[in-house]
Design an enzyme around this catalytic site. Structure first.
Site, mmCIF file in Angstrom:
data_model
loop_
_atom_site.group_PDB
_atom_site.id
_atom_site.type_symbol
_atom_site.label_atom_id
_atom_site.label_comp_id
_atom_site.label_asym_id
_atom_site.label_seq_id
_atom_site.Cartn_x
_atom_site.Cartn_y
_atom_site.Cartn_z
ATOM 1 N N ARG A 1 74.470 -69.208 5.365
ATOM 2 C CA ARG A 1 73.943 -67.916 5.810
ATOM 3 C C ARG A 1 75.044 -67.183 6.580
ATOM 4 O O ARG A 1 75.596 -67.719 7.547
ATOM 5 C CB ARG A 1 72.718 -68.124 6.691
ATOM 6 C CG ARG A 1 72.124 -66.833 7.261
ATOM 7 C CD ARG A 1 70.737 -67.078 7.834
ATOM 8 N NE ARG A 1 69.789 -67.423 6.776
ATOM 9 C CZ ARG A 1 68.474 -67.518 6.967
ATOM 10 N NH1 ARG A 1 67.955 -67.291 8.162
ATOM 11 N NH2 ARG A 1 67.678 -67.842 5.953
ATOM 12 N N LYS B 1 72.565 -77.259 6.303
ATOM 13 C CA LYS B 1 72.645 -75.796 6.287
ATOM 14 C C LYS B 1 73.914 -75.402 7.011
ATOM 15 O O LYS B 1 74.445 -76.157 7.845
ATOM 16 C CB LYS B 1 71.438 -75.166 6.992
ATOM 17 C CG LYS B 1 71.117 -73.757 6.520
ATOM 18 C CD LYS B 1 70.408 -73.745 5.172
ATOM 19 C CE LYS B 1 69.992 -72.355 4.785
ATOM 20 N NZ LYS B 1 69.239 -72.331 3.524
ATOM 21 N N ASP C 1 72.846 -68.156 0.409
ATOM 22 C CA ASP C 1 71.767 -67.838 1.340
ATOM 23 C C ASP C 1 71.924 -66.366 1.715
ATOM 24 O O ASP C 1 72.720 -65.631 1.102
ATOM 25 C CB ASP C 1 71.822 -68.746 2.574
ATOM 26 C CG ASP C 1 70.493 -68.781 3.332
ATOM 27 O OD1 ASP C 1 69.622 -69.551 2.929
ATOM 28 O OD2 ASP C 1 70.331 -68.016 4.303
ATOM 29 N N LYS D 1 62.190 -79.855 2.624
ATOM 30 C CA LYS D 1 62.103 -79.152 1.347
ATOM 31 C C LYS D 1 62.535 -80.067 0.204
ATOM 32 O O LYS D 1 61.868 -80.155 -0.829
ATOM 33 C CB LYS D 1 62.971 -77.896 1.380
ATOM 34 C CG LYS D 1 62.883 -77.056 0.119
ATOM 35 C CD LYS D 1 63.820 -75.857 0.168
ATOM 36 C CE LYS D 1 63.450 -74.879 1.243
ATOM 37 N NZ LYS D 1 64.215 -73.609 1.144
ATOM 38 N N ALA E 1 61.787 -62.051 3.918
ATOM 39 C CA ALA E 1 63.018 -61.652 4.600
ATOM 40 C C ALA E 1 63.446 -62.807 5.511
ATOM 41 O O ALA E 1 63.434 -63.959 5.100
ATOM 42 C CB ALA E 1 62.784 -60.355 5.377
ATOM 43 N N ALA F 1 58.813 -66.333 0.547
ATOM 44 C CA ALA F 1 60.079 -67.018 0.329
ATOM 45 C C ALA F 1 60.873 -67.276 1.600
ATOM 46 O O ALA F 1 61.825 -68.053 1.584
ATOM 47 C CB ALA F 1 60.940 -66.203 -0.637
ATOM 48 N N ALA F 2 60.539 -66.608 2.702
ATOM 49 C CA ALA F 2 61.316 -66.760 3.931
ATOM 50 C C ALA F 2 61.245 -68.190 4.455
ATOM 51 O O ALA F 2 60.223 -68.872 4.299
ATOM 52 C CB ALA F 2 60.804 -65.794 4.997
#
Length: 359
Positions: free
Chosen positions: A54, A90, A125, A78, A247, A268-269
């Site tokens: 991200r 991440k 991302d 997930k 978002a 989807a956030a």
């Protein structure tokens, strides 16, 4: 899960998020390119930790750390729930991608990823594109989601949206008795790559769609593609049947939980709940929440398929299986009198608990 105190250190924040502490957190800085990044590996119990990068203008380092810890924790669950042999990780790059992103910066970031020797595999991302991943892929092999021309599976937005749509169908079946959004009004918050694809799927299914986005260009694009879509200043408290947060996370707060009109929340956030107590507030008002880490796992399933060179049709079928998975989780929550979030956590933990915990 609890929300870590903003002044807590890495160890404290990790333990406040979950009893399953992070394995490794790496702070990366390259003065020449201006890179400041954090890579968080939550778990490699099921396989190498995979999660997107991200690129975002965080207010400060503390906010970036909090986000990467929460996101990487979510990726573990997930992957476990999706049935893929991957762990959770991440990364965040601190800065505005519109002004800071450069090939030099992405190359420096890729070199840091490479030093982890495959314990972390990156992907796309918010703030990163397929083109960025192609650049990263020139400097490390530990990357997925590259363009087809570069040997990857391409942008994951379509399959992420397909997974959310399947999750929403399961939620609709639970709430209204039929697995379709036909005749329902869906409010999509955020019409970037995934929200845009989701909007098309909903319209094709016969739903009425209204959307909102802070990006005026995104709104103009969706209006041009789908003139029948209504543009609103907000959808979280609008008179809709389904609220789809697509978002950034934490849009489900105590305030929105008290005023939301939708009977189903599915989007989807990542990390949609500002605090764990929000889901209880939703449940008390008869609102069904489909846990985000199950609903939005289509992109992860796609890149997991890329890693094993699976045929596209096989990967798409696996994404479609998000429907029965969500159906099972929602049914378990009802049968056991627990929240859907708890049922989803339990679903994922069955896989995690079956693996000996070792590095």
């Amino acid at each position: 899960m609890t929300v870590a105190h903003p002044e807590a250190g890495v160890f404290g924040r990790s333990h406040e998020l979950s009893a399953r502490a992070h394995e490794q957190v790496v702070f990366c800085e390259d003065h020449r390119s201006g890179l400041k990044a954090i890579i968080a590996i939550h778990s490699t119990a099921l396989g190498p930790a995979l999660g997107g990068t991200r690129f975002y203008p965080y207010a400060d380092e503390s906010a970036a750390l909090q986000d990467v810890l929460r996101l990487s924790w979510g990726m573990t669950y997930k992957a476990a729930a999706a049935g893929v042999d991957l762990g959770g990780g991440k990364a965040v790059i601190i800065g505005d991608p519109a002004t800071m992103k450069s090939e030099e910066l992405l190359a420096a970031y890729a070199c840091f990823v490479d030093t982890l020797g495959g314990r972390y595999i990156t992907a796309g991302d918010v703030g990163t594109t397929t083109d960025d991943l192609d650049i990263i892929g020139r400097h490390t092999r530990y990357v997925t989601g590259r363009s087809v021309a570069a040997g990857g599976s391409g942008d994951s937005a379509r399959l992420t949206a397909l997974g959310v749509f399947q999750a929403m169908r399961a939620g609709a079946e639970s709430v209204w008795g039929t697995p379709t959004l036909a005749g329902r009004t869906v409010g999509v918050e955020g019409v970037g790559k995934v929200g845009r694809e989701l909007t098309a799927l909903l319209l094709a299914d016969g739903a009425e769609v209204c959307v909102t986005d802070v990006n005026e260009a995104a709104l103009r694009r969706i209006a041009a593609e789908h003139p029948e879509v209504r543009l609103l200043s907000t959808v979280s408290t609008a008179p809709v049947d389904v609220y789809a947060p697509c978002a950034l996370g934490a849009t489900l707060t105590a305030s929105t939980a008290a005023t939301i009109e939708a009977k189903l929340v599915c989007g989807a956030a990542n990390n949609q709940l500002a605090t764990p107590e929000v889901e209880q507030a939703l449940t008390e008002r008869g609102i069904t929440w489909v846990p985000d880490f199950v609903a939005n796992s289509g992109g992860l399933i796609q890149v997991a398929g890329e890693l094993r060179a699976a045929p596209p049709a096989e990967v798409e079928a696996e994404v479609t299986d998000i429907f029965p998975r969500c159906r099972e989780i929602i049914a378990a929550a009802k049968a056991d009198g627990i929240a859907t979030g708890a049922a989803a956590n339990r679903f994922a933990e069955r896989r995690l608990d079956a693996i000996p915990r070792s590095l």
